[in-house]
Design an enzyme around this catalytic site. Sequence first.
Site, PDB file in Angstrom:
ATOM      1  N   THR A 129      -5.645 -47.718 -28.219  1.00 36.79           N
ATOM      2  CA  THR A 129      -6.163 -47.858 -29.479  1.00 36.79           C
ATOM      3  C   THR A 129      -7.358 -48.530 -29.572  1.00 36.79           C
ATOM      4  O   THR A 129      -8.182 -49.231 -28.373  1.00 36.79           O
ATOM      5  CB  THR A 129      -4.947 -49.008 -30.191  1.00 36.79           C
ATOM      6  OG1 THR A 129      -5.147 -50.198 -28.490  1.00 36.79           O
ATOM      7  CG2 THR A 129      -3.462 -48.375 -30.231  1.00 36.79           C
ATOM      8  N   ASP A 130      -8.017 -48.505 -30.619  1.00 37.04           N
ATOM      9  CA  ASP A 130      -8.959 -49.867 -30.974  1.00 37.04           C
ATOM     10  C   ASP A 130      -8.933 -51.344 -30.311  1.00 37.04           C
ATOM     11  O   ASP A 130      -7.759 -51.507 -30.787  1.00 37.04           O
ATOM     12  CB  ASP A 130      -9.918 -48.783 -31.816  1.00 37.04           C
ATOM     13  CG  ASP A 130      -9.595 -48.636 -33.206  1.00 37.04           C
ATOM     14  OD1 ASP A 130      -8.076 -49.950 -33.451  1.00 37.04           O
ATOM     15  OD2 ASP A 130      -9.853 -48.006 -34.409  1.00 37.04           O
ATOM     16  N   ALA A 131      -9.735 -51.916 -31.140  1.00 37.72           N
ATOM     17  CA  ALA A 131      -9.774 -53.239 -30.968  1.00 37.72           C
ATOM     18  C   ALA A 131      -8.857 -53.579 -32.843  1.00 37.72           C
ATOM     19  O   ALA A 131      -8.434 -54.667 -31.825  1.00 37.72           O
ATOM     20  CB  ALA A 131     -11.231 -53.747 -31.591  1.00 37.72           C
ATOM     21  N   VAL A 143      -5.575 -49.793 -33.843  1.00 36.55           N
ATOM     22  CA  VAL A 143      -5.081 -48.370 -34.798  1.00 36.55           C
ATOM     23  C   VAL A 143      -5.405 -47.311 -33.154  1.00 36.55           C
ATOM     24  O   VAL A 143      -6.814 -47.499 -32.613  1.00 36.55           O
ATOM     25  CB  VAL A 143      -5.834 -47.996 -35.926  1.00 36.55           C
ATOM     26  CG1 VAL A 143      -5.252 -47.596 -35.970  1.00 36.55           C
ATOM     27  CG2 VAL A 143      -5.710 -49.033 -36.938  1.00 36.55           C
TER      28      VAL A 143
END
Length: 141
Positions: free
Chosen positions: A24-26, A29
């Site tokens: 995931t990103d920050a 997601v």
Amino acid sequence: MSDDRLSRPARPFVFPVRVYWEDTDAGGVVFYANYLKFFERARTEWLRTLGHSQERMRREAGVMFVVVHTEVKYLAPARLDDLLHVTVQVREAGKAALVIAQEAWRDGTLLAQGDIKIGCVDASTFRPRRIPAGILQETTT
């Protein structure tokens, strides 16, 4: 008399994938490029269930599959801890390449779909080679 294999597509192979922090990103997601990793894992396990380990193909038959082209459409986000179901289904089969239709689902929601073209190459020269008959037969029936 019609051949059911030709008139009705085979059911897709389904592989479960859990979304981890590293995917995931920050914002929690799934980073878009990671769907390609999920698709790769599913294709590898699909081949394995057909009796074709990619390492054994390389070692014994001297061939391997490489990704030639990808086209992915992103429809909805996956998030940390989601359990995805990634599908694999042969869309087209040629002498030296397969086009694989793949989808990522979560609880009945289609998140991403794509076509991945994989080519068969000589493991030492990376030149195109015919897909061995046994592998081609297993992957298209």
